[in-house]
Scaffold this motif. Structure first.
Motif, short mmCIF file in Angstrom:
data_model
loop_
_atom_site.label_atom_id
_atom_site.label_comp_id
_atom_site.label_asym_id
_atom_site.label_seq_id
_atom_site.Cartn_x
_atom_site.Cartn_y
_atom_site.Cartn_z
N THR A 13 0.87 -1.18 0.00
CA THR A 13 0.00 0.00 0.00
C THR A 13 0.90 1.22 0.00
O THR A 13 1.76 1.37 0.88
N THR A 14 0.74 2.09 -0.99
CA THR A 14 1.68 3.19 -1.12
C THR A 14 1.12 4.32 -1.96
O THR A 14 0.15 4.14 -2.70
N ASN A 15 1.74 5.48 -1.83
CA ASN A 15 1.48 6.59 -2.75
C ASN A 15 2.78 6.96 -3.48
O ASN A 15 2.89 8.04 -4.05
N ARG A 16 3.76 6.04 -3.46
CA ARG A 16 5.05 6.26 -4.14
C ARG A 16 5.13 5.36 -5.36
O ARG A 16 5.22 4.13 -5.25
N LEU A 52 -0.54 8.46 -8.08
CA LEU A 52 -0.51 7.91 -6.72
C LEU A 52 -0.08 8.93 -5.69
O LEU A 52 -0.46 8.84 -4.53
N GLN A 53 0.73 9.87 -6.10
CA GLN A 53 1.31 10.82 -5.15
C GLN A 53 0.24 11.48 -4.29
O GLN A 53 0.45 11.77 -3.11
N PRO A 59 -3.24 7.27 -2.55
CA PRO A 59 -2.62 5.94 -2.47
C PRO A 59 -3.58 4.84 -2.94
O PRO A 59 -4.79 5.03 -3.02
#
Length: 261
Positions: free
Chosen positions: A153-156, A201-202, A205
């Motif tokens: 799970t990420t926003n990177r 995504l930045q 997320p």
């Protein structure tokens, strides 16, 4: 409290009025000779009156859809907090903050009164909110011994690219929750075709998982100590990974019946 003739109900199912799951359960309850109401709370407070009274002699909750007989919710009424809808106040308040405030007050009044009035409340909303958090639910599933695909799970965006080029053979991705303006299915990630979208995504997320291939999904409903498994043969449908897109039918399945072929 004032005493008068009220239509009592045995079960209240909180869901969208055309939710076929809720309608099917309500029909089954009626088949058993009981009364059941599917209550779409988007109609509260604009079309439904709520009266909850607490007095030394006890309490009572009355819901009255305008133009229909009032319904009394008591300690023996079963409430299924299945899939509550937002309170629809768009035609009443133009300002979004005022509309949001009125909706919050409406949810506070309704949920508080329901939980106070009955001892038979299924799907505690606070436990449901916790269980709906995908990272939390996956960690609990792993803790009890289930095999969980590698999950990110990420926003990177770079973390996703690193995962897809590393120990993941391929990835599927999906929303952590879901918007109220549409439906977005689970998809297989294409690191090349989806590269430009990964930049999004930045600011929002998402969740990515190792793609585990198979011929069908198992959806298991647990009631008390009983398990009710259903097999969904999505491999026969049009979508490669999401069985919700092209339903192919559900058949019974017996858990522990041997290796899955």
């Amino acid at each position: 409290m004032q005493t008068r003739q009220i239509e009592y109900t045995d079960a209240v199912l909180v869901a969208w009025e055309n939710d076929y799951h809720a309608q099917a359960v309500a029909a089954r309850i009626r088949d058993l000779g009981r009364t059941a109401l599917v209550f779409d709370i988007s109609r509260f407070p604009t079309e439904v009156d709520l009266v909850w009274q607490l007095a030394p002699e006890g309490q009572a909750l009355e819901l009255a859809i305008r133009g229909a007989a009032p319904i009394l919710i008591g300690p023996n009424t079963g409430v299924w907090w299945r899939r509550p809808t937002p309170h629809n106040l768009s035609d009443v308040y133009a300002h979004p903050k005022i509309r949001g405030f009125a909706a919050s007050e409406s949810r506070h009044a309704l949920l508080g009164a329901l939980m106070a009035s009955t001892k038979s409340f299924l799907n505690n909303p606070f436990a449901s909110q916790q269980a709906a958090l995908k990272p939390f639910q996956l960690s609990v599933a792993q803790l009890v011994g289930l095999n969980i695909p590698c999950t990110l799970t990420t926003n990177r965006a770079q973390s996703v690219l690193d995962a897809s080029n590393g120990r993941y053979n391929d990835l599927v991705y999906k929303l952590l929750g879901g918007p109220d303006f549409g439906f977005f299915e689970t998809r297989i990630l294409d690191p090349v075709a989806d590269a430009s979208d990964l930049a999004l995504l930045q600011n929002c997320p998402a969740i990515f998982q190792e793609h585990v291939e198979g011929d069908f999904d198992l959806r298991i409903t647990v009631v008390g100590q009983q398990c009710f498994p259903g097999r969904i043969d999505y491999v026969n449908g049009q979508h490669p990974v999401d069985s919700r897109i092209d339903p192919t039918g559900i058949s019974p399945f017996i858990l522990g019946s041997g290796p899955i072929k």
